[in-house]
Write a protein that holds these residues in place. Structure first.
Motif, PDB file in Angstrom:
ATOM      1  N   GLY A 176      -4.560   0.003  -6.023  1.00  0.00           N
ATOM      2  CA  GLY A 176      -4.493   1.198  -5.230  1.00  0.00           C
ATOM      3  C   GLY A 176      -5.405   1.012  -3.840  1.00  0.00           C
TER       4      GLY A 176
ATOM      5  N   PHE B 202      -3.987  -1.454  -1.421  1.00  0.00           N
ATOM      6  CA  PHE B 202      -2.546  -0.822  -0.668  1.00  0.00           C
ATOM      7  C   PHE B 202      -3.334   0.156   0.481  1.00  0.00           C
ATOM      8  CE2 PHE B 202       0.501  -2.222  -3.243  1.00  0.00           C
ATOM      9  CZ  PHE B 202       1.550  -2.432  -2.406  1.00  0.00           C
ATOM     10  N   GLY B 203      -4.706   0.959  -0.072  1.00  0.00           N
ATOM     11  CA  GLY B 203      -5.277   1.834   0.856  1.00  0.00           C
ATOM     12  C   GLY B 203      -5.870   1.090   2.038  1.00  0.00           C
TER      13      GLY B 203
ATOM     14  N   ASN C 142      -2.913  -0.197   4.216  1.00  0.00           N
ATOM     15  CA  ASN C 142      -2.225   0.921   4.981  1.00  0.00           C
ATOM     16  C   ASN C 142      -3.077   1.713   6.036  1.00  0.00           C
ATOM     17  OD1 ASN C 142       0.027   0.132   3.668  1.00  0.00           O
ATOM     18  ND2 ASN C 142       0.337   2.114   2.533  1.00  0.00           N
TER      19      ASN C 142
ATOM     20  N   ASP D 165       4.084   3.394   2.984  1.00  0.00           N
ATOM     21  CA  ASP D 165       3.637   4.643   2.526  1.00  0.00           C
ATOM     22  C   ASP D 165       4.771   5.576   2.152  1.00  0.00           C
ATOM     23  OD1 ASP D 165       1.340   6.356   2.678  1.00  0.00           O
ATOM     24  OD2 ASP D 165       2.307   7.643   3.942  1.00  0.00           O
TER      25      ASP D 165
ATOM     26  N   LEU E  19       5.601   4.901  -1.492  1.00  0.00           N
ATOM     27  CA  LEU E  19       4.490   5.124  -2.243  1.00  0.00           C
ATOM     28  C   LEU E  19       4.356   6.647  -2.544  1.00  0.00           C
ATOM     29  CD1 LEU E  19       1.720   2.534  -1.274  1.00  0.00           C
ATOM     30  CD2 LEU E  19       3.088   2.775  -3.566  1.00  0.00           C
TER      31      LEU E  19
ATOM     32  N   ARG F   5       4.468   8.821  -5.900  1.00  0.00           N
ATOM     33  CA  ARG F   5       3.452   9.632  -6.431  1.00  0.00           C
ATOM     34  C   ARG F   5       4.167  10.747  -6.973  1.00  0.00           C
ATOM     35  NH1 ARG F   5      -0.014  13.309  -4.000  1.00  0.00           N
ATOM     36  NH2 ARG F   5       1.036  13.485  -2.250  1.00  0.00           N
TER      37      ARG F   5
ATOM     38  N   PHE G 202      -3.751   4.267 -10.164  1.00  0.00           N
ATOM     39  CA  PHE G 202      -3.355   3.918  -8.676  1.00  0.00           C
ATOM     40  C   PHE G 202      -3.620   4.776  -7.609  1.00  0.00           C
ATOM     41  CE2 PHE G 202      -0.330   3.265  -5.364  1.00  0.00           C
ATOM     42  CZ  PHE G 202      -0.198   1.956  -4.956  1.00  0.00           C
TER      43      PHE G 202
ATOM     44  N   TYR H 194      -5.526   5.112  -4.046  1.00  0.00           N
ATOM     45  CA  TYR H 194      -5.039   4.702  -2.849  1.00  0.00           C
ATOM     46  C   TYR H 194      -5.155   5.767  -1.871  1.00  0.00           C
ATOM     47  CZ  TYR H 194      -0.815   4.476   0.199  1.00  0.00           C
ATOM     48  OH  TYR H 194       0.005   4.468   1.208  1.00  0.00           O
TER      49      TYR H 194
ATOM     50  N   THR I 139      -8.893   6.053  -0.641  1.00  0.00           N
ATOM     51  CA  THR I 139      -9.112   5.049   0.341  1.00  0.00           C
ATOM     52  C   THR I 139      -8.341   4.874   1.589  1.00  0.00           C
ATOM     53  OG1 THR I 139      -9.276   3.632  -1.716  1.00  0.00           O
ATOM     54  CG2 THR I 139      -9.189   2.497   0.259  1.00  0.00           C
TER      55      THR I 139
END
Lengths: 268, 285
Positions: free
Chosen positions: A89, A92-93, A96, A107, A110, A114, A145, A149, A152
């Protein structure tokens, strides 16, 4: 933050020795009322065992080594799942938050994933992994995650652009800009994510262990239900509460350590 | 000798007072500091400078020469392009057309900017915030010592280990000034650095700015909406209107300048009339 910390005039009357214990007054009162209700027979033992009975059950399980074994198994699952899901997470944070391309690529996907409640995947996960360790780790990692994510990403996107411009003017390289400006700026938000994630971590683990496991605290509670050992069931629940508190305190401690610059964490 | 003159004398060099010199002459030489004393500053030449944002042309051809070590103030109404001009000079934005050239080869550390907001890193101590200003010299062994001496220069040495959040607005801006000065820049670009401060703090910051400019002899370009600040500090005031330099006014008043003195007030009034039209400096009562 309590009202006591907001009112400086009141604060000066605070007794520092009691400060650390204050938070335990309410749990203690609940325990006493509970004990009294059981001893007087107001609550039947079939419905709710007295705290002393729960403590006794805990002691027996401790002697047999079963309790330590199950706590250890649950703790291991929780932390490994947290580390796996949290790292992915976080990665990816970062990606992105820092790269438009990466954000455009992943995004939307995800965000769609989510919105699927991760516990709804339990039947699928059991079909995939059976009831061994990987099933629990997968679920915990998936649950952890998203809060990490999202927070962040949010943290990085909301770093003051004026500070970033300042960093560039003063000749910071990209890695220096990240280390000195972007990451510290995102940290308070990342910690919010960590605390959310810790809650989800326990929730996921309890559900997963209750439904599909052959060890761990959730399994211990389900076994006890089979044999009508209500004291062990209550004990498991109390241990979850305690472990949740420990995890939360740990993250708070880490926050205080790394965010000492933040006005909210400054000692007065 | 008038009160005003005696105040000026008290600021002047002790040696000058000892020697019987022509008083007017003493003030006149003081006023022309840049030519008397060798300046470390860079000269600056701007030719045909234009800047557009989309279809909106903010700067419509600016030609300007600033000699080394001069203190130039740029005033004008909001949206006249004064901040844009400063950002172009500081290299923060690229011009649409035209050139900006400095007298010599420059390094990034030679040109520093100070903004209206202090832009300090809240998670770094006051001292490490100043160290940021060293640019690529940040990692050198004497970085800490240089940052400390810059902090001392702005009078905040005792705050070195504090977090920025505990400082007052004026103190934060002084840290930002120390950060801008720590690399000993040769051009300092100031974008309304005192705009957010209260009146008293602003006056003491003006004195500090005047002092460091005098001591370090860099070229200084100050964008401000405060005409009295401009005439108090600058050698020269540029009035910008519609993206062009409308007036270029020499401030030929001796330093140290006396706040509230008649000649400063007269100049301020005439610049305000230039800015706003005749009669505009009246209070309207």
């Amino acid at each position: 933050m309590s009202i006591v910390e907001i009112l400086p005039r009141v604060r000066s009357f605070r007794l520092p020795r009691i400060d650390g214990l204050t938070q335990w007054i309410v749990p203690l009162v609940i325990l006493l009322v509970w004990q009294a209700a059981c001893v007087t027979g107001y609550v039947p033992a079939r419905v709710m065992p007295a705290p002393t009975d729960v403590a006794l059950a805990g002691w027996k399980l401790l002697i047999s080594g079963e309790l330590a074994q199950n706590i250890w198994v649950s703790f291991w699952r929780a932390s490994v799942g947290f580390l796996i899901g949290g790292s992915i997470g976080f990665a990816f944070g970062l990606a992105n938050g820092l790269s438009q391309l990466s954000s455009k690529l992943t995004d939307t996907t995800l965000q769609m994933v989510r919105n699927v409640p991760h516990l709804a995947l339990i039947p699928l996960v059991i079909l995939w992994f059976g009831i061994d360790e990987s099933a629990k780790l997968f679920l915990v990692a998936l649950g952890v995650f998203f809060p990490i994510y999202l927070n962040t990403l949010h943290g990085i996107r909301t770093v003051d652009p004026q500070l970033i411009e300042m960093g560039r003017i003063y000749g910071m390289s990209n890695s220096e800009l990240f280390r000195r400006v972007i990451f510290p700026g995102a940290l308070p938000s990342i910690f919010v994510g960590v605390r959310f994630a810790l809650g989800i971590m326990w929730l996921t683990l309890i559900v997963a262990e209750t439904i599909a496991a052959s060890s761990g605290l959730g399994y211990m509670a389900m076994q006890a239900r089979e044999f009508m050992q209500i004291d062990v069931v209550v004990l498991s629940i109390l241990i979850y509460a305690l472990l949740g508190k420990v995890a939360d305190s740990a993250s708070r401690g880490l926050e205080r350590l790394t965010l000492s610059w933040h006005p909210a964490f400054q000692k007065h | 000798m008038t009160v005003q003159q005696s105040l000026r004398l008290s600021h002047a060099d002790a040696q000058v007072i000892d020697v019987p010199v022509d008083f007017e002459q003493a003030i006149a030489t003081q006023a022309r500091r840049p030519s008397e004393q060798k300046s470390r500053g860079l000269s600056l030449t701007i030719r045909g400078l234009r800047k557009s944002f989309g279809s909106n042309e903010v700067l419509r051809g600016v030609d300007l020469h600033i000699p080394a070590g001069q203190f130039v103030a740029i005033v004008g109404q909001s949206g006249c392009g004064k901040s844009t001009l400063l950002r172009l000079i500081a290299g923060l934005d690229a011009p649409t057309a035209g050139t900006i050239s400095f007298g010599e080869e420059t390094r990034a550390e030679d040109i520093r900017v100070m903004f209206q907001e202090p832009r300090l890193l809240p998670w770094a101590s006051v001292l490490s915030n100043v160290e940021v200003g060293l640019g690529t010299d940040r990692t050198s062994a004497d970085a800490k010592a240089r940052a400390e001496s810059a902090l001392t220069e702005v009078g905040l040495a005792e705050k070195r280990d504090q977090w920025p959040s505990v400082l007052s607005g004026g103190q934060k801006q002084r840290v930002a000034l120390a950060r801008a000065l720590v690399s000993h820049p040769r051009v300092l670009a100031l974008d309304e650095p005192l705009g957010a401060l209260d009146a008293l703090t602003r006056i003491s910051m003006q004195q500090l700015l005047g002092r460091v400019w005098h001591d370090q002899t860099f070229t200084s370009i100050l964008v401000t909406h405060d005409v009295s600040e401009a005439v108090a500090l600058a050698d020269r005031v540029l009035v910008i209107e519609d993206g062009r330099i409308a007036h270029d006014i020499n401030v030929d008043i001796a330093r140290p300048r006396q706040r509230g003195s008649a000649d400063l007030a007269a100049l301020e009034g005439s610049i305000l009339r230039n800015l706003l039209g005749p009669g505009a400096d009246a209070t309207g009562l």
